[in-house]
Design a protein around this motif. Structure first.
Motif, PDB file in Angstrom:
ATOM      1  N   GLY A  24       0.857  -1.095   0.050  1.00 43.07           N
ATOM      2  CA  GLY A  24      -0.155   0.011   0.012  1.00 43.07           C
ATOM      3  C   GLY A  24       0.907   1.297   0.022  1.00 43.07           C
ATOM      4  N   LEU A  25       0.271   2.298  -0.630  1.00 39.17           N
ATOM      5  CA  LEU A  25       0.962   3.615  -1.081  1.00 39.17           C
ATOM      6  C   LEU A  25       0.300   4.691  -0.441  1.00 39.17           C
ATOM      7  N   VAL A  26       0.556   5.358   0.290  1.00 33.89           N
ATOM      8  CA  VAL A  26       0.023   6.642   0.808  1.00 33.89           C
ATOM      9  C   VAL A  26       0.825   7.763   0.360  1.00 33.89           C
ATOM     10  N   PRO A  27       0.554   8.575  -0.731  1.00 28.45           N
ATOM     11  CA  PRO A  27       1.495   9.473  -1.261  1.00 28.45           C
ATOM     12  C   PRO A  27       1.031  10.703  -0.509  1.00 28.45           C
ATOM     13  N   GLN A  28       1.757  12.009  -0.963  1.00 27.11           N
ATOM     14  CA  GLN A  28       1.588  13.353  -0.500  1.00 27.11           C
ATOM     15  C   GLN A  28       0.590  14.096  -1.321  1.00 27.11           C
ATOM     16  N   GLY A  41      -5.297  17.728   8.063  1.00 26.23           N
ATOM     17  CA  GLY A  41      -4.957  16.657   8.846  1.00 26.23           C
ATOM     18  C   GLY A  41      -6.227  15.487   8.852  1.00 26.23           C
ATOM     19  N   GLU A  42      -7.388  15.921   8.770  1.00 27.52           N
ATOM     20  CA  GLU A  42      -8.399  14.780   8.669  1.00 27.52           C
ATOM     21  C   GLU A  42      -8.153  14.204   7.110  1.00 27.52           C
ATOM     22  N   ARG A  43      -7.997  14.812   6.217  1.00 26.42           N
ATOM     23  CA  ARG A  43      -7.776  14.051   4.916  1.00 26.42           C
ATOM     24  C   ARG A  43      -6.680  13.174   5.014  1.00 26.42           C
ATOM     25  N   GLN A  44      -5.738  13.665   5.774  1.00 22.56           N
ATOM     26  CA  GLN A  44      -4.681  12.776   5.656  1.00 22.56           C
ATOM     27  C   GLN A  44      -4.885  11.420   6.297  1.00 22.56           C
ATOM     28  N   LEU A  45      -5.595  11.505   7.483  1.00 21.15           N
ATOM     29  CA  LEU A  45      -6.015  10.115   8.020  1.00 21.15           C
ATOM     30  C   LEU A  45      -6.740   9.347   7.183  1.00 21.15           C
ATOM     31  N   VAL A  46      -7.589   9.866   6.402  1.00 22.56           N
ATOM     32  CA  VAL A  46      -8.702   9.416   5.329  1.00 22.56           C
ATOM     33  C   VAL A  46      -7.739   8.428   4.436  1.00 22.56           C
ATOM     34  N   LEU A  47      -6.508   9.027   3.955  1.00 27.20           N
ATOM     35  CA  LEU A  47      -5.712   8.473   3.119  1.00 27.20           C
ATOM     36  C   LEU A  47      -5.104   7.325   3.682  1.00 27.20           C
ATOM     37  N   LEU A  48      -4.684   7.371   4.941  1.00 23.53           N
ATOM     38  CA  LEU A  48      -3.969   6.251   5.691  1.00 23.53           C
ATOM     39  C   LEU A  48      -5.019   5.123   5.709  1.00 23.53           C
ATOM     40  N   ALA A  49      -6.303   5.637   6.135  1.00 26.75           N
ATOM     41  CA  ALA A  49      -7.385   4.167   6.321  1.00 26.75           C
ATOM     42  C   ALA A  49      -7.589   3.907   5.029  1.00 26.75           C
ATOM     43  N   LEU A  78       2.658  -4.763   3.525  1.00 24.15           N
ATOM     44  CA  LEU A  78       3.660  -3.735   3.422  1.00 24.15           C
ATOM     45  C   LEU A  78       2.886  -2.323   3.103  1.00 24.15           C
ATOM     46  N   LEU A  79       3.370  -1.094   3.998  1.00 20.81           N
ATOM     47  CA  LEU A  79       2.828   0.012   3.873  1.00 20.81           C
ATOM     48  C   LEU A  79       4.036   1.019   3.491  1.00 20.81           C
ATOM     49  N   LEU A  80       3.943   1.888   2.402  1.00 27.89           N
ATOM     50  CA  LEU A  80       4.738   2.805   2.071  1.00 27.89           C
ATOM     51  C   LEU A  80       4.167   4.112   2.247  1.00 27.89           C
ATOM     52  N   LEU A  81       4.755   4.966   3.247  1.00 28.19           N
ATOM     53  CA  LEU A  81       3.920   6.375   3.590  1.00 28.19           C
ATOM     54  C   LEU A  81       4.967   7.513   3.325  1.00 28.19           C
ATOM     55  N   ASP A  82       4.351   8.356   2.542  1.00 31.94           N
ATOM     56  CA  ASP A  82       5.129   9.702   2.043  1.00 31.94           C
ATOM     57  C   ASP A  82       4.751  10.847   3.127  1.00 31.94           C
ATOM     58  N   GLU A  83       5.464  10.957   4.156  1.00 34.98           N
ATOM     59  CA  GLU A  83       5.168  12.200   5.165  1.00 34.98           C
ATOM     60  C   GLU A  83       3.975  12.004   5.571  1.00 34.98           C
ATOM     61  N   PRO A  84       3.371  10.954   6.462  1.00 37.65           N
ATOM     62  CA  PRO A  84       2.161  10.878   6.802  1.00 37.65           C
ATOM     63  C   PRO A  84       1.761  11.598   8.021  1.00 37.65           C
ATOM     64  N   ALA A  85       2.861  12.354   8.516  1.00 37.57           N
ATOM     65  CA  ALA A  85       2.388  13.311  10.015  1.00 37.57           C
ATOM     66  C   ALA A  85       2.451  14.882   9.398  1.00 37.57           C
ATOM     67  N   VAL A  86       2.673  14.942   8.131  1.00 34.38           N
ATOM     68  CA  VAL A  86       2.877  16.613   7.728  1.00 34.38           C
ATOM     69  C   VAL A  86       1.654  17.096   8.107  1.00 34.38           C
ATOM     70  N   SER A  87       0.395  17.077   8.045  1.00 33.67           N
ATOM     71  CA  SER A  87      -0.663  17.950   8.330  1.00 33.67           C
ATOM     72  C   SER A  87      -1.364  17.483   9.649  1.00 33.67           C
ATOM     73  N   LEU A  88      -0.592  16.567  10.538  1.00 32.16           N
ATOM     74  CA  LEU A  88      -1.412  16.423  11.787  1.00 32.16           C
ATOM     75  C   LEU A  88      -0.820  17.186  12.887  1.00 32.16           C
ATOM     76  N   ASP A  89      -1.789  17.378  13.705  1.00 32.32           N
ATOM     77  CA  ASP A  89      -1.515  17.975  14.933  1.00 32.32           C
ATOM     78  C   ASP A  89      -0.759  17.249  15.693  1.00 32.32           C
ATOM     79  N   VAL A 103       8.699   7.916   4.978  1.00 34.46           N
ATOM     80  CA  VAL A 103       9.404   9.033   4.590  1.00 34.46           C
ATOM     81  C   VAL A 103       8.954  10.076   5.577  1.00 34.46           C
ATOM     82  N   ILE A 104       9.900  10.637   6.304  1.00 28.60           N
ATOM     83  CA  ILE A 104       9.482  11.493   7.473  1.00 28.60           C
ATOM     84  C   ILE A 104      10.505  12.580   7.549  1.00 28.60           C
ATOM     85  N   HIS A 105      10.048  14.041   7.958  1.00 27.04           N
ATOM     86  CA  HIS A 105      11.213  14.998   8.025  1.00 27.04           C
ATOM     87  C   HIS A 105      11.599  15.179   9.542  1.00 27.04           C
TER      88      HIS A 105
END
Length: 261
Positions: free
Chosen positions: A80-84, A143-151, A160-171, A195-197
């Motif tokens: 699974g891929l979760v892009p930015q 941030g809520e839309r980011q959670l929708v993408l993860l779900a 396997l999950l590939l996540l591109d900056e999943p926390a970027v919009s999260l509080d 992928v994370i900063h």
């Protein structure tokens, strides 16, 4: 457990390769965090690993089989891929958007089965958005839309999950909840490459850290060792030291790195 492996991987776009000669692997039950400066090739690497972008050299193996030799639908069931920065083109509810994650398991015009609905319910619950199920996605915060993408990615029940900056919009609260969710995925045997900063967030979630710079891997290994390594200073231009907290965890503190000769 599923196993994703890159060997001598290179690829990019019309102007040339962005990623060059990368060797890494991801196995079920671990979290590999990829850190690197802007423009290092992190997003390109994810696209290569997911098979969305073709390699110009080297290969990606999924459970020992070249990724390109597998049907795309089969790959999508496992990886699974979760892009930015994904936008939703159609007016979907949150539940309808997460249901899209079941597409790799459905034939043409096949409606969702009870098993599909259960997978969607579990994904909504996992990221705490079941209460938003009937809300239009376009009305949500970033941030809520980011959670929708993860779900949506989790609804496919990948290994396997590939996540591109999943926390970027999260509080902050949702970042901490993301740490918990990634721990639960690992405990369930799912491998996560993120992928994370935020270095301190990476220290909380990762079992290994890879430093990507100028398209290549400078160092990969245990998180605390890598963050204090000279490769980190070379990539980011800062020197890092770890501050120990009472619970045994560590935070990264930075100072200017000496200029390279």
């Amino acid at each position: 457990m599923s196993h994703l492996q890159a060997r001598g991987l290179a690829g990019g776009y019309a102007r040339g390769d962005i990623v060059r000669d990368v060797d890494l692997e991801l196995v079920g039950g671990e979290c590999l965090a990829v850190l690197g400066p802007n423009g290092a090739g992190k997003t390109t690497l994810l696209r290569l690993l997911a098979g969305i972008l073709p390699a110009t050299a080297g290969e990606v193996l999924l459970d020992g089989v070249p990724l390109g030799s597998r049907p795309r639908r089969q790959v999508a069931r496992t990886v699974g891929l979760v892009p930015q920065g994904v936008s939703f083109a159609f007016p979907l509810s949150v539940r309808e958007a997460v249901e899209q994650g079941r597409a790799p398991h459905l034939g043409p015009w096949r409606p969702l089965s009870p098993h599909d609905h259960a997978a969607v319910d579990a994904a909504l619950a996992a990221f705490g958005i079941a209460g938003l199920a009937t809300r239009p996605v376009k009305e949500l915060s970033g941030g809520e839309r980011q959670l929708v993408l993860l779900a949506r990615a989790l609804a496919a029940q990948p290994r396997l999950l590939l996540l591109d900056e999943p926390a970027v919009s999260l509080d902050v609260r949702h970042q901490l909840e993301l740490v918990d969710r990634l721990g639960e995925l690992r405990a369930a045997g799912i491998g996560v490459l993120v992928v994370i900063h935020d270095v301190n967030l990476a220290l909380r979630v990762a079992t290994r850290i890879a430093i990507l710079s100028r398209g290549g891997i400078l160092r990969i290994g245990p998180p605390e060792e890598v963050v204090e390594d000279a490769a980190f200073a070379d990539a980011f231009g800062v020197r890092t030291s770890l501050v120990r907290l009472p619970d045994g965890s560590a935070l990264a503190a930075y100072s200017s790195a000496p200029p390279r000769n």
